[in-house]
Design a protein around this motif. Structure first.
Motif, PDB file in Angstrom:
ATOM      1  N   CYS A 146       0.819  -1.223   0.000  1.00 50.13           N
ATOM      2  CA  CYS A 146       0.000   0.000   0.000  1.00 50.13           C
ATOM      3  C   CYS A 146       0.849   1.268   0.000  1.00 50.13           C
ATOM      4  O   CYS A 146       0.346   2.351  -0.329  1.00 50.13           O
ATOM      5  CB  CYS A 146      -0.949  -0.014   1.200  1.00 50.13           C
ATOM      6  N   ARG A 188      -3.363   2.957  -3.884  1.00 48.99           N
ATOM      7  CA  ARG A 188      -4.628   2.759  -4.584  1.00 48.99           C
ATOM      8  C   ARG A 188      -5.028   4.040  -5.320  1.00 48.99           C
ATOM      9  O   ARG A 188      -4.752   5.143  -4.862  1.00 48.99           O
ATOM     10  CB  ARG A 188      -5.717   2.389  -3.590  1.00 48.99           C
ATOM     11  N   GLN A 189      -5.706   3.849  -6.403  1.00 43.71           N
ATOM     12  CA  GLN A 189      -6.225   4.987  -7.147  1.00 43.71           C
ATOM     13  C   GLN A 189      -7.725   5.141  -6.977  1.00 43.71           C
ATOM     14  O   GLN A 189      -8.295   6.170  -7.290  1.00 43.71           O
ATOM     15  CB  GLN A 189      -5.859   4.837  -8.631  1.00 43.71           C
ATOM     16  N   THR A 190      -8.371   4.076  -6.515  1.00 42.92           N
ATOM     17  CA  THR A 190      -9.804   4.134  -6.224  1.00 42.92           C
ATOM     18  C   THR A 190     -10.048   3.409  -4.908  1.00 42.92           C
ATOM     19  O   THR A 190      -9.174   2.695  -4.404  1.00 42.92           O
ATOM     20  CB  THR A 190     -10.637   3.457  -7.333  1.00 42.92           C
ATOM     21  N   GLU A 191     -11.218   3.580  -4.345  1.00 46.48           N
ATOM     22  CA  GLU A 191     -11.591   2.873  -3.123  1.00 46.48           C
ATOM     23  C   GLU A 191     -12.609   1.789  -3.452  1.00 46.48           C
ATOM     24  O   GLU A 191     -13.493   1.993  -4.300  1.00 46.48           O
ATOM     25  CB  GLU A 191     -12.166   3.834  -2.090  1.00 46.48           C
ATOM     26  N   TYR A 192     -12.486   0.678  -2.763  1.00 46.53           N
ATOM     27  CA  TYR A 192     -13.402  -0.442  -2.985  1.00 46.53           C
ATOM     28  C   TYR A 192     -14.135  -0.718  -1.677  1.00 46.53           C
ATOM     29  O   TYR A 192     -13.510  -0.891  -0.624  1.00 46.53           O
ATOM     30  CB  TYR A 192     -12.612  -1.672  -3.429  1.00 46.53           C
ATOM     31  N   PRO A 196      -8.643  -1.839  -7.019  1.00 43.98           N
ATOM     32  CA  PRO A 196      -8.387  -0.446  -6.644  1.00 43.98           C
ATOM     33  C   PRO A 196      -7.005   0.089  -6.999  1.00 43.98           C
ATOM     34  O   PRO A 196      -6.793   1.291  -6.985  1.00 43.98           O
ATOM     35  CB  PRO A 196      -8.582  -0.478  -5.114  1.00 43.98           C
ATOM     36  N   LYS A 197      -6.057  -0.786  -7.319  1.00 49.46           N
ATOM     37  CA  LYS A 197      -4.702  -0.317  -7.588  1.00 49.46           C
ATOM     38  C   LYS A 197      -4.560   0.209  -9.014  1.00 49.46           C
ATOM     39  O   LYS A 197      -5.251  -0.232  -9.930  1.00 49.46           O
ATOM     40  CB  LYS A 197      -3.696  -1.449  -7.374  1.00 49.46           C
ATOM     41  N   ILE A 243      -4.244  -7.418  -5.202  1.00 53.93           N
ATOM     42  CA  ILE A 243      -5.362  -6.578  -4.761  1.00 53.93           C
ATOM     43  C   ILE A 243      -5.317  -6.366  -3.250  1.00 53.93           C
ATOM     44  O   ILE A 243      -5.719  -5.330  -2.735  1.00 53.93           O
ATOM     45  CB  ILE A 243      -6.691  -7.214  -5.200  1.00 53.93           C
TER      46      ILE A 243
END
Length: 289
Positions: A110, A115-119, A135-136, A143
């Motif tokens: 991490c 990450r570029q987005t949140e899950y 998310p990466k 992941i």
């Protein structure tokens, strides 16, 4: 009154006796004889019923071995000791090749591969990958939701606080369940005595790798030029090690500019029979007159 009860009971008894005799005769006539070696092999298997051999439990593994559909060392849990016992029953020599262990081919934790987005869905890598690949930013990276850990029955995998799985090779039996469930093909099996590996699976070009991960392989080829044993080559922007040629010397690790190549600190026996390969000198252009 008694006669009305006794007669039906006697008749039913006679019918039951006839049916029983018929079933016994049919069972004897159509009996499928089991190879006597199957219960013998089953008895020496550890009984984990993990499915790591690829068959439905130890019963299926034993049957496959006796039928010749699986090798005598098919049981990853039993290891060499069980393989020798099975080999003795089957009258076959045991292949004592180096056992495998699971390996995580991703160093992008991490911190190194943010990450570029949140899950926010289920804590399952196979569910998360449906959401735009995970998310990466790196579409090849781990992941980090631990699906591999959840299927490990041998306490050989744990998630670190940096959201990457970590293998305990002392517990790993190379059953391959973590490999099967990983949607990114980050989990793999490598020889247990292999301590140099490329912790990256990205086949993107170097510029894009750098944008998404600090420790990704950029396919620069420095490792390939450094290796004296011709054991590592860049294939599709990714350094790939031929473990049959790797001496674990770690020269490539020292030269890797992104630290995508890793050498574990544990001690292993030196590999024998490997000799440096003399590389052809680079061609030079003839001097102009």
């Amino acid at each position: 009154m008694a006669t009305q009860i006794i007669i039906p009971v006697v008749v039913l008894g006679i019918i039951a006796l006839i049916i029983g005799v018929a079933l016994a005769v049919a069972a004897k006539r159509f009996e499928v004889k089991e190879d006597e070696r199957i219960p013998q092999v089953r008895a020496v298997l550890p009984g984990a019923n993990c499915g790591g051999c690829g068959y439905p439990g130890c019963d299926g593994c034993a049957a496959a071995i006796v039928k010749g559909e699986a090798p005598v060392n098919a049981c990853p849990v039993g290891g060499a000791a069980v393989a020798e016992k099975v080999g003795a029953i089957m009258g076959e020599a045991v292949d004592n090749s180096m056992p495998n262990v699971a390996q995580v081919l991703c160093g992008g934790n991490c911190e190194k591969a943010p990450r570029q987005t949140e899950y926010y869905g289920l804590k399952d890598c196979n569910e998360a990958v449906v959401a735009n690949g995970g998310p990466k930013g790196c579409r090849f990276g781990c992941i980090g939701l631990g699906s591999c850990v959840s299927v490990c029955e041998f306490d050989a995998l744990h998630m670190t606080d940096k959201m990457l799985p970590e293998v305990n090779i002392n517990h790993c039996v190379a059953c391959g369940k973590c490999v099967d469930i990983c949607p990114k093909n980050v989990m793999t099996l490598i020889p247990k005595d292999q301590i140099v590996h490329v912790d990256c699976q990205s086949k993107e070009k170097g510029k894009l790798v750098r944008q998404n991960c600090e420790v990704g392989c950029i396919g620069c080829g420095i490792c390939e030029k450094t290796c004296m044993f011709d054991a590592i080559h860049v294939q599709g922007n990714l350094a790939v090690i031929d473990y049959s040629k790797c001496s674990n010397c770690g020269a490539c690790v020292k030269k890797c500019p992104t630290h995508a190549l890793i050498k574990e600190g544990r001690k292993v026996a030196p590999r024998k029979g490997l000799k440096p390969v003399k590389k052809a000198a680079p061609k030079t252009k003839p001097a102009e007159a």
